[in-house]
Design an enzyme around this catalytic site. Structure first.
Site, PDB file in Angstrom:
ATOM      1  N   LYS A  24      -7.551  -1.475  -9.654  1.00 16.19           N
ATOM      2  CA  LYS A  24      -8.170  -2.134  -8.493  1.00 16.19           C
ATOM      3  C   LYS A  24      -9.421  -1.383  -8.067  1.00 16.19           C
ATOM      4  O   LYS A  24      -9.375  -0.169  -7.820  1.00 16.19           O
ATOM      5  CB  LYS A  24      -7.178  -2.169  -7.331  1.00 16.19           C
ATOM      6  CG  LYS A  24      -7.769  -2.702  -6.024  1.00 16.19           C
ATOM      7  CD  LYS A  24      -6.702  -2.880  -4.967  1.00 16.19           C
ATOM      8  CE  LYS A  24      -7.244  -3.489  -3.693  1.00 16.19           C
ATOM      9  NZ  LYS A  24      -7.885  -2.506  -2.805  1.00 16.19           N
ATOM     10  N   THR A  68      -5.635   2.192  -7.399  1.00 11.01           N
ATOM     11  CA  THR A  68      -6.928   1.984  -6.723  1.00 11.01           C
ATOM     12  C   THR A  68      -7.891   3.066  -7.171  1.00 11.01           C
ATOM     13  O   THR A  68      -7.609   4.253  -7.041  1.00 11.01           O
ATOM     14  CB  THR A  68      -6.730   1.986  -5.195  1.00 11.01           C
ATOM     15  OG1 THR A  68      -5.845   0.914  -4.865  1.00 11.01           O
ATOM     16  CG2 THR A  68      -8.052   1.782  -4.468  1.00 11.01           C
ATOM     17  N   TYR A 102      -2.652   5.526  -4.988  1.00  8.65           N
ATOM     18  CA  TYR A 102      -3.776   6.434  -5.186  1.00  8.65           C
ATOM     19  C   TYR A 102      -3.188   7.589  -5.996  1.00  8.65           C
ATOM     20  O   TYR A 102      -2.315   8.312  -5.478  1.00  8.65           O
ATOM     21  CB  TYR A 102      -4.291   6.978  -3.851  1.00  8.65           C
ATOM     22  CG  TYR A 102      -4.996   5.969  -2.970  1.00  8.65           C
ATOM     23  CD1 TYR A 102      -6.256   5.481  -3.315  1.00  8.65           C
ATOM     24  CD2 TYR A 102      -4.427   5.517  -1.783  1.00  8.65           C
ATOM     25  CE1 TYR A 102      -6.919   4.566  -2.493  1.00  8.65           C
ATOM     26  CE2 TYR A 102      -5.081   4.604  -0.961  1.00  8.65           C
ATOM     27  CZ  TYR A 102      -6.330   4.139  -1.333  1.00  8.65           C
ATOM     28  OH  TYR A 102      -6.986   3.238  -0.530  1.00  8.65           O
ATOM     29  N   SER A 105       0.835  -1.200   0.000  1.00  7.47           N
ATOM     30  CA  SER A 105       0.000   0.000   0.000  1.00  7.47           C
ATOM     31  C   SER A 105       0.869   1.249   0.000  1.00  7.47           C
ATOM     32  O   SER A 105       1.908   1.302   0.660  1.00  7.47           O
ATOM     33  CB  SER A 105      -0.880   0.004   1.260  1.00  7.47           C
ATOM     34  OG  SER A 105      -1.420   1.288   1.470  1.00  7.47           O
ATOM     35  N   HIS A 132     -12.942  -2.944  -1.906  1.00 11.93           N
ATOM     36  CA  HIS A 132     -12.101  -2.382  -0.843  1.00 11.93           C
ATOM     37  C   HIS A 132     -12.434  -3.046   0.501  1.00 11.93           C
ATOM     38  O   HIS A 132     -12.392  -2.407   1.550  1.00 11.93           O
ATOM     39  CB  HIS A 132     -12.312  -0.867  -0.760  1.00 11.93           C
ATOM     40  CG  HIS A 132     -11.094  -0.077  -0.414  1.00 11.93           C
ATOM     41  ND1 HIS A 132     -10.419   0.705  -1.314  1.00 11.93           N
ATOM     42  CD2 HIS A 132     -10.426   0.084   0.750  1.00 11.93           C
ATOM     43  CE1 HIS A 132      -9.407   1.312  -0.714  1.00 11.93           C
ATOM     44  NE2 HIS A 132      -9.389   0.947   0.553  1.00 11.93           N
TER      45      HIS A 132
HETATM   46  C1  LIG Z   1      -7.021  -2.107   7.224  1.00 13.31           C
HETATM   47  C2  LIG Z   1      -7.166  -2.043   5.749  1.00 13.31           C
HETATM   48  C3  LIG Z   1      -6.435  -1.119   5.017  1.00 13.31           C
HETATM   49  C4  LIG Z   1      -6.548  -1.059   3.639  1.00 13.31           C
HETATM   50  N1  LIG Z   1      -5.761  -0.192   2.952  1.00 13.31           N
HETATM   51  C5  LIG Z   1      -5.824  -0.173   1.601  1.00 13.31           C
HETATM   52  C6  LIG Z   1      -4.963   0.674   0.861  1.00 13.31           C
HETATM   53  O1  LIG Z   1      -4.143   1.384   1.414  1.00 13.31           O
HETATM   54  N2  LIG Z   1      -5.068   0.654  -0.483  1.00 13.31           N
HETATM   55  C7  LIG Z   1      -5.980  -0.138  -1.148  1.00 13.31           C
HETATM   56  O2  LIG Z   1      -6.043  -0.115  -2.371  1.00 13.31           O
HETATM   57  N3  LIG Z   1      -6.788  -0.954  -0.462  1.00 13.31           N
HETATM   58  C8  LIG Z   1      -6.725  -1.002   0.879  1.00 13.31           C
HETATM   59  N4  LIG Z   1      -7.521  -1.871   1.570  1.00 13.31           N
HETATM   60  C9  LIG Z   1      -8.399  -2.794   0.839  1.00 13.31           C
HETATM   61  C10 LIG Z   1      -7.685  -4.118   0.537  1.00 13.31           C
HETATM   62  O3  LIG Z   1      -6.725  -3.960  -0.466  1.00 13.31           O
HETATM   63  C11 LIG Z   1      -8.634  -5.198   0.072  1.00 13.31           C
HETATM   64  O4  LIG Z   1      -9.397  -4.714  -1.009  1.00 13.31           O
HETATM   65  C12 LIG Z   1      -9.563  -5.747   1.152  1.00 13.31           C
HETATM   66  O5  LIG Z   1      -8.920  -5.764   2.404  1.00 13.31           O
HETATM   67  C13 LIG Z   1     -10.000  -7.157   0.780  1.00 13.31           C
HETATM   68  O6  LIG Z   1     -10.878  -7.670   1.706  1.00 13.31           O
HETATM   69  P1  LIG Z   1     -10.468  -8.645   2.926  1.00 13.31           P
HETATM   70  O7  LIG Z   1      -9.834  -7.778   3.949  1.00 13.31           O
HETATM   71  O8  LIG Z   1     -11.779  -9.168   3.335  1.00 13.31           O
HETATM   72  O9  LIG Z   1      -9.524  -9.694   2.394  1.00 13.31           O
HETATM   73  C14 LIG Z   1      -7.442  -1.938   2.965  1.00 13.31           C
HETATM   74  C15 LIG Z   1      -8.169  -2.857   3.695  1.00 13.31           C
HETATM   75  C16 LIG Z   1      -8.044  -2.931   5.064  1.00 13.31           C
HETATM   76  C17 LIG Z   1      -8.831  -3.968   5.811  1.00 13.31           C
HETATM   77  C1  LIG Z   2      -5.234   6.879   3.919  1.00 11.56           C
HETATM   78  C2  LIG Z   2      -5.102   5.416   4.142  1.00 11.56           C
HETATM   79  C3  LIG Z   2      -5.903   4.616   3.197  1.00 11.56           C
HETATM   80  C4  LIG Z   2      -6.176   3.277   3.771  1.00 11.56           C
HETATM   81  C5  LIG Z   2      -7.302   2.585   3.121  1.00 11.56           C
HETATM   82  O1  LIG Z   2      -7.383   2.483   1.930  1.00 11.56           O
HETATM   83  C6  LIG Z   2      -8.309   2.004   3.961  1.00 11.56           C
HETATM   84  O2  LIG Z   2      -8.292   2.239   5.166  1.00 11.56           O
HETATM   85  O3  LIG Z   2      -9.184   1.311   3.441  1.00 11.56           O
END
Ligand SMILES: Cc1cc2nc3c(=O)[nH]c(=O)nc-3n(C[C@H](O)[C@H](O)[C@H](O)COP(=O)(O)O)c2cc1C
Ligand SMILES: CCCCC(=O)C(=O)O
Length: 365
Positions: free
Chosen positions: A233, A164, A138, A108, A257
């Site tokens: 994504k 994303t 992003y 990320s 997400h």
């Molecule tokens: C705590 C957390 C932080 C995340 N941060 C990002 C991120 O920085 N960028 C992004 O594209 N997706 C982010 N996501 C989404 C994940 O890439 C992913 O789409 C999602 O966690 C998939 O679902 P799952 O947690 O049920 O496996 C985040 C998800 C979580 C749970």
């Molecule tokens: C600014 C952080 C982005 C994290 C993210 O994508 C999320 O928390 O789902």
């Protein structure tokens, strides 16, 4: 207590983490309908095993692109922010565990360790000396800053960019509001977002901007900035999958997400078949959301995915046992997938097809 499954690791992570941190990781937008539906969607499908098909060993490797080194398994680390909230080693620990397992780490942009340090840890831990790393971006309204980030990711050996596109604005998460959790605690920050200042010292991390002004032209803009493959994504609509094809992306990444953006968006598994139909094998498809078992991975592969992203499950491992926990979760999912393949009579992922799944009549409560 020994951990039998990702569910056990989640329980332990909940016990260990401060409430606000657990809620940040676990939570979703608004009423968390989409968050829950992601996991439930897997239970709406049954696996239809075939018997007496020899498969004494199963090959889990998968190639996403022609001429690209295959991934050791179709399970990849979805990009998740703020790993040092889960464990002091943060993304360094995650990177080492994934590299040792030869698994792809999508890092990320909101990492709490700088991308260069993550890459060094990963490459140092990989048996081949070369870890599999993609960088999640992003796109920033400041295009020069965006271009500098991409340049750094290229220089550090990242092999693809994951843009994303499901976050024109940031999702509103009730749990974080209740907990007053809007920022990283003192001592932690988004280290990748620091840049050298005039005096050569690193400046403060730049805030991540979300923009609802972006159009498909950002994909074309980013393409001019890099020769790396571009993965989009956050695709949920077949029409957007077709637009992604028109804009010549290298892979489609189906995601809501993890239910953290638009609540009420469909479960990713539910949109996968229709997207796979329109893409018709022209591009690799990744999907994430709600994967907690190797059988979930198998169902997603059968419905048309080439690889499956795992977000929270790995965070529970990291929170529970640091890098060993990440390795444990990966090994669990890999073993469960291998076992499921054997019981379905498949010796490689090439043999996984839609014929392996059918609808379940009674959704589980
Ligand atoms: C705590 C957390 C932080 C995340 N941060 C990002 C991120 O920085 N960028 C992004 O594209 N997706 C982010 N996501 C989404 C994940 O890439 C992913 O789409 C999602 O966690 C998939 O679902 P799952 O947690 O049920 O496996 C985040 C998800 C979580 C749970
Ligand atoms: C600014 C952080 C982005 C994290 C993210 O994508 C999320 O928390 O789902």
């Amino acid at each position: 207590m020994p951990f039998a499954s990702v569910k056990d690791m989640r329980r332990e992570a909940r016990r260990r983490l401060p409430r606000a941190v657990f809620d940040f990781f676990a939570g979703g937008a608004d009423d968390e309908v989409t968050l829950r539906d992601n996991a439930r969607a897997f239970q709406r499908w049954a696996l239809l095993p075939r018997i007496l098909r020899p498969c004494p060993s199963r090959h889990l490797g998968v190639s996403l692109w022609k001429n690209d080194a295959p991934l050791a398994m179709p399970i990849v680390a979805a990009p998740t922010a703020f790993h040092r909230l889960a464990h002091p080693e943060g993304e360094l620990g995650t990177a080492r565990a994934l590299a040792q397992a030869d698994a792809l780490f999508i890092v990320s942009m909101a990492s709490t360790v700088a991308l260069e340090d993550i890459a060094a840890a990963a490459h140092g831990a990989a048996k081949s000396g070369h870890a599999r790393l993609w960088f999640q971006l992003y796109v920033q309204p400041d295009r020069a800053f965006t271009a500098r980030l991409i340049r750094r990711a290229e220089a550090a050996g990242f092999e693809a960019l994951v843009i994303t596109v499901d976050s024109p604005v940031f999702g509103r998460r009730d749990r974080d509001w209740r907990n007053g959790f809007f920022d990283l605690p003192a001592g932690l920050s988004c280290e990748t977002l620091r840049e050298p200042q005039g005096d050569g010292q690193l400046g403060p991390p730049r805030p991540i901007a979300f923009s609802a002004a972006f159009s498909w032209s950002i994909v074309d803009e980013v393409r001019k900035m890099t020769s790396l493959p571009i993965v989009l994504k956050g695709i949920l609509h077949p029409a957007d999958a077709l637009l992604a094809l028109e804009h010549e992306v290298s892979a489609i990444y189906i995601s809501n997400h993890g239910g953290r953006q638009l609540d009420g968006a469909p479960a990713t598994l539910d949109v996968l078949p229709a997207i796979a139909r329109v893409v018709a094998g022209r591009l690799p498809i990744l999907v994430d959301g709600g994967v907690r078992r190797g059988t979930d991975v198998l169902k997603a592969l059968a419905l048309g995915a080439n690889a499956v992203g795992v977000g929270r499950s790995l965070l529970w491992g990291l929170a529970t046992e640091g890098p060993d926990g990440v390795a444990r979760v990966l090994a669990m999912l890999r073993d469960e997938l291998d076992r499921a393949l054997a019981m379905c009579g498949c010796s490689s992922l090439d043999e996984v097809s839609p014929a392996l799944v059918g609808p379940r009549r009674e959704p589980l409560k």
